[in-house]
Design an enzyme around this catalytic site. Structure first.
Site, PDB file in Angstrom:
ATOM      1  N   GLY A   1      -8.747   5.065   2.528  1.00 36.88           N
ATOM      2  CA  GLY A   1      -8.382   3.800   2.841  1.00 36.88           C
ATOM      3  C   GLY A   1      -7.122   3.240   4.373  1.00 36.88           C
ATOM      4  O   GLY A   1      -7.979   2.735   4.950  1.00 36.88           O
TER       5      GLY A   1
ATOM      6  N   ILE B   1      -2.691  -0.660   5.038  1.00 36.36           N
ATOM      7  CA  ILE B   1      -1.237   0.105   4.882  1.00 36.36           C
ATOM      8  C   ILE B   1      -1.580   1.050   4.104  1.00 36.36           C
ATOM      9  O   ILE B   1      -0.462   2.324   4.225  1.00 36.36           O
ATOM     10  CB  ILE B   1      -1.340  -1.071   3.237  1.00 36.36           C
TER      11      ILE B   1
ATOM     12  N   VAL C   1     -17.855   4.674  -1.652  1.00 38.11           N
ATOM     13  CA  VAL C   1     -17.149   5.257  -3.176  1.00 38.11           C
ATOM     14  C   VAL C   1     -18.591   4.240  -3.504  1.00 38.11           C
ATOM     15  O   VAL C   1     -18.461   4.448  -4.753  1.00 38.11           O
ATOM     16  CB  VAL C   1     -16.049   4.411  -3.585  1.00 38.11           C
TER      17      VAL C   1
ATOM     18  N   ILE D   1      -8.325   0.545  -0.748  1.00 33.54           N
ATOM     19  CA  ILE D   1      -9.982   0.425  -1.261  1.00 33.54           C
ATOM     20  C   ILE D   1     -10.271  -0.861  -1.631  1.00 33.54           C
ATOM     21  O   ILE D   1      -9.782  -0.987  -2.819  1.00 33.54           O
ATOM     22  CB  ILE D   1     -10.629   1.426  -1.334  1.00 33.54           C
TER      23      ILE D   1
ATOM     24  N   TYR E   1      -8.450 -16.578  -2.960  1.00 34.67           N
ATOM     25  CA  TYR E   1      -8.720 -14.990  -3.531  1.00 34.67           C
ATOM     26  C   TYR E   1     -10.084 -14.817  -4.600  1.00 34.67           C
ATOM     27  O   TYR E   1      -9.899 -13.745  -4.430  1.00 34.67           O
ATOM     28  CB  TYR E   1      -7.131 -14.517  -3.667  1.00 34.67           C
TER      29      TYR E   1
ATOM     30  N   LYS F   1      -8.809  -7.099  -9.027  1.00 36.30           N
ATOM     31  CA  LYS F   1      -7.674  -6.942  -8.968  1.00 36.30           C
ATOM     32  C   LYS F   1      -6.552  -6.879  -9.814  1.00 36.30           C
ATOM     33  O   LYS F   1      -6.099  -5.755 -10.990  1.00 36.30           O
ATOM     34  CB  LYS F   1      -6.462  -7.863  -8.369  1.00 36.30           C
TER      35      LYS F   1
ATOM     36  N   LYS G   1      -1.216  -8.866   7.865  1.00 36.17           N
ATOM     37  CA  LYS G   1      -2.090  -9.055   8.509  1.00 36.17           C
ATOM     38  C   LYS G   1      -2.974  -7.991   8.755  1.00 36.17           C
ATOM     39  O   LYS G   1      -2.688  -7.084   9.081  1.00 36.17           O
ATOM     40  CB  LYS G   1      -2.412  -9.792   9.840  1.00 36.17           C
ATOM     41  N   THR G   2      -4.098  -7.774   7.935  1.00 38.03           N
ATOM     42  CA  THR G   2      -5.317  -6.397   8.137  1.00 38.03           C
ATOM     43  C   THR G   2      -6.363  -6.205   8.221  1.00 38.03           C
ATOM     44  O   THR G   2      -6.818  -7.839   8.330  1.00 38.03           O
ATOM     45  CB  THR G   2      -4.666  -5.545   6.965  1.00 38.03           C
ATOM     46  N   LEU G   3      -7.195  -5.799   8.267  1.00 38.69           N
ATOM     47  CA  LEU G   3      -8.917  -5.965   8.383  1.00 38.69           C
ATOM     48  C   LEU G   3      -9.740  -6.922   7.624  1.00 38.69           C
ATOM     49  O   LEU G   3     -10.418  -7.482   7.514  1.00 38.69           O
ATOM     50  CB  LEU G   3      -9.536  -4.150   9.327  1.00 38.69           C
ATOM     51  N   ALA G   4      -9.128  -5.978   6.327  1.00 38.08           N
ATOM     52  CA  ALA G   4      -9.829  -6.555   5.414  1.00 38.08           C
ATOM     53  C   ALA G   4      -8.978  -8.070   5.071  1.00 38.08           C
ATOM     54  O   ALA G   4      -9.566  -8.700   4.777  1.00 38.08           O
ATOM     55  CB  ALA G   4      -9.307  -5.522   3.614  1.00 38.08           C
TER      56      ALA G   4
HETATM   57  N1  LIG Z   1      -3.451  -6.895   3.429  1.00 38.03           N
HETATM   58  C1  LIG Z   1      -3.086  -7.500   2.586  1.00 38.03           C
HETATM   59  O1  LIG Z   1      -1.929  -8.457   2.505  1.00 38.03           O
HETATM   60  C2  LIG Z   1      -3.012  -6.708   1.082  1.00 38.03           C
HETATM   61  C3  LIG Z   1      -2.155  -7.512  -0.306  1.00 38.03           C
HETATM   62  C4  LIG Z   1      -1.916  -6.724  -1.376  1.00 38.03           C
HETATM   63  C5  LIG Z   1      -2.550  -5.522  -1.837  1.00 38.03           C
HETATM   64  N2  LIG Z   1      -3.562  -5.078  -0.390  1.00 38.03           N
HETATM   65  C6  LIG Z   1      -4.367  -4.430  -0.683  1.00 38.03           C
HETATM   66  O2  LIG Z   1      -4.847  -2.775  -0.027  1.00 38.03           O
HETATM   67  C7  LIG Z   1      -5.891  -2.433  -0.033  1.00 38.03           C
HETATM   68  C8  LIG Z   1      -5.663  -2.076   1.733  1.00 38.03           C
HETATM   69  O3  LIG Z   1      -6.550  -2.870   2.335  1.00 38.03           O
HETATM   70  P1  LIG Z   1      -5.596  -3.044   3.490  1.00 38.03           P
HETATM   71  O4  LIG Z   1      -4.972  -4.290   3.371  1.00 38.03           O
HETATM   72  O5  LIG Z   1      -4.598  -2.015   4.432  1.00 38.03           O
HETATM   73  O6  LIG Z   1      -6.911  -3.010   4.790  1.00 38.03           O
HETATM   74  P2  LIG Z   1      -7.812  -2.607   5.433  1.00 38.03           P
HETATM   75  O7  LIG Z   1      -8.678  -3.259   5.911  1.00 38.03           O
HETATM   76  O8  LIG Z   1      -6.931  -1.832   6.166  1.00 38.03           O
HETATM   77  O9  LIG Z   1      -8.302  -1.501   4.463  1.00 38.03           O
HETATM   78  C9  LIG Z   1      -9.557  -1.170   3.151  1.00 38.03           C
HETATM   79  C10 LIG Z   1      -9.771  -0.301   3.325  1.00 38.03           C
HETATM   80  O10 LIG Z   1     -11.018  -0.278   2.537  1.00 38.03           O
HETATM   81  C11 LIG Z   1     -12.491   0.761   2.900  1.00 38.03           C
HETATM   82  N3  LIG Z   1     -13.254   0.239   2.022  1.00 38.03           N
HETATM   83  C12 LIG Z   1     -13.210  -0.919   1.673  1.00 38.03           C
HETATM   84  N4  LIG Z   1     -15.124  -0.524   1.246  1.00 38.03           N
HETATM   85  C13 LIG Z   1     -15.059   0.764   1.347  1.00 38.03           C
HETATM   86  C14 LIG Z   1     -15.733   1.688   0.294  1.00 38.03           C
HETATM   87  N5  LIG Z   1     -17.272   1.363  -0.497  1.00 38.03           N
HETATM   88  N6  LIG Z   1     -15.413   3.257  -0.019  1.00 38.03           N
HETATM   89  C15 LIG Z   1     -14.876   3.314   0.869  1.00 38.03           C
HETATM   90  N7  LIG Z   1     -13.847   2.526   0.910  1.00 38.03           N
HETATM   91  C16 LIG Z   1     -13.963   1.310   1.751  1.00 38.03           C
HETATM   92  C17 LIG Z   1     -11.833  -0.071   3.850  1.00 38.03           C
HETATM   93  O11 LIG Z   1     -12.832   1.485   5.063  1.00 38.03           O
HETATM   94  C18 LIG Z   1     -10.459   0.411   4.363  1.00 38.03           C
HETATM   95  O12 LIG Z   1     -10.237   1.449   5.020  1.00 38.03           O
HETATM   96  C19 LIG Z   1      -6.597  -2.906  -0.356  1.00 38.03           C
HETATM   97  O13 LIG Z   1      -6.496  -2.478  -1.989  1.00 38.03           O
HETATM   98  C20 LIG Z   1      -6.183  -4.010  -0.910  1.00 38.03           C
HETATM   99  O14 LIG Z   1      -6.994  -4.890  -1.250  1.00 38.03           O
HETATM  100  C21 LIG Z   1      -4.106  -6.004   0.624  1.00 38.03           C
END
Ligand SMILES: NC(=O)c1ccc[n+]([C@@H]2O[C@H](COP(=O)([O-])OP(=O)(O)OC[C@H]3O[C@@H](n4cnc5c(N)ncnc54)[C@H](O)[C@@H]3O)[C@@H](O)[C@H]2O)c1
Length: 280
Positions: free
Chosen positions: A24, A31, A76, A104, A167, A174, A204-207
């Site tokens: 991820g 993260i 995945v 992910i 969300y 989740k 603040k991330t890409l997702a």
């Molecule tokens: N950013 C937030 O505010 C926040 C808060 C709580 C939880 N999260 C969770 O943290 C985790 C990481 O997200 P992030 O915020 O670091 O963003 P991110 O965009 O940096 O990471 C998301 C990752 O998911 C991967 N991904 C998406 N679809 C995929 C697939 N089909 N196969 C393989 N990989 C796939 C992407 O390649 C990416 O590396 C996620 O589960 C997200 O829900 C994020």
């Protein structure tokens, strides 16, 4: 009686001698990257996967920074690619692996705004497959590489527990992911494999950029969380290190909040300024 834990076990870092697979990392704001940095700083040897060639170009230089392996493309939604990266991880770590970090999630951006009730069947299925089932798919493969036990970690959000604006289907995914942490913990506990999650505050991330009004959500957290701020990927990383280390060896099936305390708040802080939806 539980065995005592000699202090010298931790010489060289909490994760000295441990090998971990990190899924991820998209870029240096992920993260997963915060977790990887902390794990490596505490002595872990790491292997990364990436999703597609565009992210490969970002993940490879980051892996070099931590002297980590890159074990290939993993989408995945394609089980063969999950098998392939676990096979590659078994090659770079013939002794087995000690932990897997799963960061992910995915939902169609168009459905992370507006009403949950409009969720399409196609996006519901895809979001649950990628954001929830994939952790179970990963656990199936990880179990085979953890003959002496290990630790699995995933990332969740408070939107699993309470309604959050925009969300939508991710909240449902989740919630299912958090339930799967408990079921996996029960199944894998006898094999000494622990399964936990971190519920991170908004970062603040890409997702996150796909979530409607995200800047408003960040500000709201900043004004209303007990610590009066949001959290960083490095702080999530430190807690992740704890959860995959032997320091937490008596814990499994747990969801730990790393959210500046936001999850204990029931109402707006009266001293917080009113926020408008102008997105800054
Ligand atoms: N950013 C937030 O505010 C926040 C808060 C709580 C939880 N999260 C969770 O943290 C985790 C990481 O997200 P992030 O915020 O670091 O963003 P991110 O965009 O940096 O990471 C998301 C990752 O998911 C991967 N991904 C998406 N679809 C995929 C697939 N089909 N196969 C393989 N990989 C796939 C992407 O390649 C990416 O590396 C996620 O589960 C997200 O829900 C994020």
């Amino acid at each position: 009686m539980a065995d005592t834990h000699p202090v010298h076990d931790h010489v060289g870092g909490l994760l000295a001698g441990k090998r971990g697979l990190v899924l991820g990392v998209a870029n240096n704001r992920s993260i997963a990257w915060g977790i990887a940095k902390s794990a490596a700083a505490h002595g872990a040897k790491l292997a990364f996967t990436y999703q597609g060639d565009a992210l490969k170009k970002r993940v490879e230089p980051l892996a070099r920074e931590l002297d980590a392996h890159v074990v290939g493309h993993c989408d995945v939604t394609d089980p063969a690619s999950i098998d392939a990266v676990f096979a590659a991880a078994a090659e770079v770590f013939p002794e087995g692996i000690d932990f897997v970090v799963h960061c992910i999630a995915f939902s169609d951006k168009d459905e992370l705004t507006g009403r949950y009730v409009e969720t399409s069947e196609a996006n519901f299925t895809k979001s649950l497959l990628i954001s929830c089932y994939s952790f179970t798919a990963v656990a199936q493969r990880a179990e085979k590489l953890m003959p002496n036990g290990g630790s699995l970690l995933t990332l969740t959000y408070y939107g699993a527990e309470k309604w959050m604006p925009h969300y939508n289907v991710m909240g449902v995914a989740k919630a299912a992911l958090e339930a799967s942490v408990r079921y996996l913990a029960a199944d894998l506990g006898p094999s000494k494999i622990r399964v936990n999650a971190i519920s991170a505050g908004p970062i603040k991330t890409l997702a996150a950029s796909g979530i409607g009004d995200f800047r408003y959500i960040l500000k709201w957290n900043e004004y209303n969380a007990p610590l009066r701020r949001t959290v960083t990927i490095d702080e999530v990383g430190e807690t992740a290190t704890y959860l995959v280390s032997d320091m937490s060896k008596g814990m499994t099936g747990e969801i730990l909040h790393v959210d500046a305390g936001y999850h204990v708040v029931g109402m707006k802080n009266p001293e917080a300024p009113d926020l408008s939806l102008d997105k800054d």
